[in-house]
Design a protein around this motif. Structure first.
Motif, PDB file in Angstrom:
ATOM      1  N   ILE A 168      -1.760   2.206   5.828  1.00  0.00           N
ATOM      2  CA  ILE A 168      -0.960   2.449   4.627  1.00  0.00           C
ATOM      3  C   ILE A 168      -1.105   3.914   4.225  1.00  0.00           C
ATOM      4  N   GLY A 169       0.015   4.615   4.219  1.00  0.00           N
ATOM      5  CA  GLY A 169      -0.004   6.032   3.879  1.00  0.00           C
ATOM      6  C   GLY A 169       0.763   6.373   2.624  1.00  0.00           C
ATOM      7  N   ILE A 170       1.498   5.373   2.087  1.00  0.00           N
ATOM      8  CA  ILE A 170       2.292   5.614   0.881  1.00  0.00           C
ATOM      9  C   ILE A 170       2.219   4.384  -0.020  1.00  0.00           C
ATOM     10  N   LEU A 171       1.996   4.627  -1.297  1.00  0.00           N
ATOM     11  CA  LEU A 171       2.041   3.583  -2.320  1.00  0.00           C
ATOM     12  C   LEU A 171       3.347   3.738  -3.085  1.00  0.00           C
ATOM     13  N   PHE A 172       4.103   2.647  -3.199  1.00  0.00           N
ATOM     14  CA  PHE A 172       5.335   2.620  -4.000  1.00  0.00           C
ATOM     15  C   PHE A 172       5.118   1.542  -5.049  1.00  0.00           C
ATOM     16  N   THR A 173       4.942   1.931  -6.304  1.00  0.00           N
ATOM     17  CA  THR A 173       4.555   0.971  -7.326  1.00  0.00           C
ATOM     18  C   THR A 173       5.392   1.045  -8.590  1.00  0.00           C
ATOM     19  N   ASP A 174       5.523  -0.114  -9.202  1.00  0.00           N
ATOM     20  CA  ASP A 174       6.086  -0.227 -10.548  1.00  0.00           C
ATOM     21  C   ASP A 174       4.963   0.124 -11.526  1.00  0.00           C
ATOM     22  N   ILE A 175       5.293   0.342 -12.785  1.00  0.00           N
ATOM     23  CA  ILE A 175       4.257   0.623 -13.782  1.00  0.00           C
ATOM     24  C   ILE A 175       3.806  -0.657 -14.475  1.00  0.00           C
ATOM     25  N   ASN A 176       4.745  -1.392 -15.044  1.00  0.00           N
ATOM     26  CA  ASN A 176       4.374  -2.584 -15.805  1.00  0.00           C
ATOM     27  C   ASN A 176       4.197  -3.775 -14.880  1.00  0.00           C
TER      28      ASN A 176
END
Length: 127
Positions: free
Chosen positions: A54-62
């Motif tokens: 895993i080289g990238i995190l794609f995340t929502d905030i809430n």
């Protein structure tokens, strides 16, 4: 799977809304990346501990759990400093938020072309 896809880091999508998560996964796969997806920051940390691709995190905030997406992003930057971070949020005043160094933030609905470019830019920085 092409040889190019194998060279790209995997992206971890963290989104608690299943339909939105599926949309994000599709968008990122269409950009040529392998994707892991989970519904909480807690599950994301477990996955990061288990998968070194895993080289990238794609995340929502809430999201539910012990951390929100900003706390997750900070945790990831501290524990896995080489992981690139992209944050997406439906929060209107997201530009006022303090982000980890190097993190990008985008509004929802996802601006697909801009997110694809951000992912490519992260890869260019990793390579």
């Amino acid at each position: 799977m092409t040889g190019e896809t194998k060279l790209l880091p995997a992206v971890l999508v963290v989104e608690d809304e299943p339909l939105i998560r599926m949309e994000a996964v599709d968008m990122i796969e269409d950009a040529g990346f392998r994707v892991y997806d989970v519904g909480s920051a807690d599950a994301a940390v477990v996955l990061l501990e288990r998968h070194d691709d895993i080289g990238i995190l794609f995340t929502d905030i809430n999201m539910p759990g012990s951390m929100d997406g900003l706390q997750l992003a900070t945790c990831v930057k501290d524990r896995w400093p080489s992981v690139g971070i992209v944050i997406a949020s439906g929060i209107i005043d997201y530009k006022e938020m303090e982000l980890p160094k190097g993190a990008s933030i985008f509004p929802k609905p996802y601006p697909t072309d801009k997110i694809a470019k951000a992912l490519s830019d992260i890869v260019a920085g990793i390579a």
